[in-house]
Scaffold this active site. Sequence first.
Site, short mmCIF file in Angstrom:
data_model
loop_
_atom_site.label_atom_id
_atom_site.label_comp_id
_atom_site.label_asym_id
_atom_site.label_seq_id
_atom_site.Cartn_x
_atom_site.Cartn_y
_atom_site.Cartn_z
N GLY A 151 0.85 -1.27 0.18
CA GLY A 151 0.02 0.16 0.05
C GLY A 151 0.97 1.13 0.19
O GLY A 151 1.73 1.36 -0.72
N GLU A 152 0.56 2.25 0.97
CA GLU A 152 1.70 3.24 1.01
C GLU A 152 2.25 3.08 2.39
O GLU A 152 1.37 3.35 3.40
CB GLU A 152 0.87 4.63 0.89
CG GLU A 152 0.80 5.04 -0.50
CD GLU A 152 2.13 5.07 -1.09
OE1 GLU A 152 2.19 4.77 -2.43
OE2 GLU A 152 2.92 5.71 -0.55
N SER A 153 3.47 3.25 2.57
CA SER A 153 4.19 3.09 3.86
C SER A 153 4.00 4.13 4.59
O SER A 153 3.90 3.98 5.74
CB SER A 153 5.57 2.79 3.74
OG SER A 153 6.25 3.71 2.83
N CYS B 207 6.14 -5.25 0.34
CA CYS B 207 6.15 -4.07 -0.42
C CYS B 207 6.18 -2.76 0.84
O CYS B 207 7.17 -2.73 1.33
CB CYS B 207 5.17 -3.94 -1.43
SG CYS B 207 5.57 -2.56 -2.75
N ARG C 167 12.76 3.54 -1.61
CA ARG C 167 11.39 3.45 -1.93
C ARG C 167 11.12 3.70 -3.36
O ARG C 167 11.98 4.53 -4.03
CB ARG C 167 10.79 4.94 -1.25
CG ARG C 167 10.19 4.18 0.07
CD ARG C 167 9.47 5.60 0.49
NE ARG C 167 8.07 5.54 0.35
CZ ARG C 167 7.27 6.66 0.25
NH1 ARG C 167 7.66 7.65 0.59
NH2 ARG C 167 5.87 6.38 -0.28
N ILE D 255 4.74 -3.50 -7.73
CA ILE D 255 4.23 -2.63 -7.98
C ILE D 255 4.77 -1.19 -7.18
O ILE D 255 4.59 -1.35 -6.10
CB ILE D 255 2.67 -2.45 -7.70
CG1 ILE D 255 1.99 -3.82 -8.15
CG2 ILE D 255 1.80 -1.26 -7.79
CD1 ILE D 255 0.73 -4.24 -7.66
N ARG D 256 5.28 -0.35 -8.02
CA ARG D 256 5.92 0.72 -7.47
C ARG D 256 6.77 0.69 -5.99
O ARG D 256 6.82 0.94 -5.02
CB ARG D 256 5.12 2.30 -6.98
CG ARG D 256 4.49 2.69 -8.29
CD ARG D 256 3.51 3.89 -7.97
NE ARG D 256 2.42 3.43 -6.86
CZ ARG D 256 2.56 3.77 -5.64
NH1 ARG D 256 3.43 4.70 -5.25
NH2 ARG D 256 1.40 3.65 -4.97
N HIS E 131 4.70 -8.54 -4.53
CA HIS E 131 3.31 -8.90 -4.03
C HIS E 131 2.99 -10.49 -4.20
O HIS E 131 2.24 -10.66 -5.13
CB HIS E 131 2.28 -7.90 -4.50
CG HIS E 131 2.37 -6.69 -4.13
ND1 HIS E 131 1.66 -6.28 -3.06
CD2 HIS E 131 2.99 -5.78 -4.67
CE1 HIS E 131 1.84 -4.86 -2.84
NE2 HIS E 131 2.72 -4.67 -3.88
N GLU F 292 0.89 -12.19 -2.77
CA GLU F 292 -0.63 -12.35 -2.66
C GLU F 292 -1.32 -11.93 -3.99
O GLU F 292 -2.51 -12.22 -3.99
CB GLU F 292 -1.00 -11.32 -1.56
CG GLU F 292 -1.25 -9.93 -1.88
CD GLU F 292 0.01 -8.90 -1.88
OE1 GLU F 292 1.21 -9.84 -1.74
OE2 GLU F 292 -0.22 -7.99 -1.80
N1 GLN Z 1 5.50 2.85 -3.21
C1 GLN Z 1 4.98 2.38 -1.93
C2 GLN Z 1 5.51 2.93 -0.79
O1 GLN Z 1 6.41 3.56 -0.86
C3 GLN Z 1 5.07 0.79 -1.76
C4 GLN Z 1 4.15 0.15 -2.96
C5 GLN Z 1 3.41 -0.97 -2.51
O2 GLN Z 1 3.34 -1.40 -1.26
N2 GLN Z 1 2.91 -1.81 -3.63
O3 GLN Z 1 5.02 2.59 0.37
#
Ligand code: GLN
Length: 187
Positions: A47-49, A79, A106, A133-134, A169, A171
């Site tokens: 997600g977003e840390s 991630c 990151r 993913i990113r 990921h 999952e």
């Molecule tokens: N870019 C996200 C972050 O910096 C991590 C991306 C992800 O969890 N798929 O937290």
Amino acid sequence: MRIGVLALQGAFIEHEQILARLGVSSFEIRQEKDLDSAFDGLIIPGGESTVQGKLLRELNMFDKIKNLIENGLPVFGTCAGLLLLAKKIENDDRTHLATMDISAVRNAYGRQLGSFYTEQDFKGIGKIPMTFIRAPYISGVQGDTEILAEADGHIVAARQKNQLVTAFHPELNDDLSVHEYFTKMIL
Ligand code: GLN
């Protein structure tokens, strides 16, 4: 065995679905009181840390979770979850739970390679699908951290005692092996 899945933000449902397919019971951790029930392992999803780190602090869960991990609770971070566990984030001043001896970068693959798929070896499992993913990558491991997988010339999975992280990921693919690996860390 009962695994708590941190469900503040991000891809937590997919982890629950994989655990269900493995026959492992799970529950969502959304607020402080959810940490009071007994559980044997914790998954911190992608997600977003920054968002997850902020919510952990605001919801008064940060110290409790950090203590549980430091006292040996098996944890699996994917991630953003990897970034929450890293003791150092090279391109960010902030760290979060900072329980694992890894350095991470990151959003490490730039815009063009922001999301990609590959298949690479994972130590002890063999070739597995990896969806990024990113994603971050692990720029260095310290202490007794063991490297478990590399992709594109970078470390993308590691373990230190009770802590497992993947930059990808697992999952999101039809492959249960990394979650199964985590359940074996609990047994
Ligand atoms: N870019 C996200 C972050 O910096 C991590 C991306 C992800 O969890 N798929 O937290």
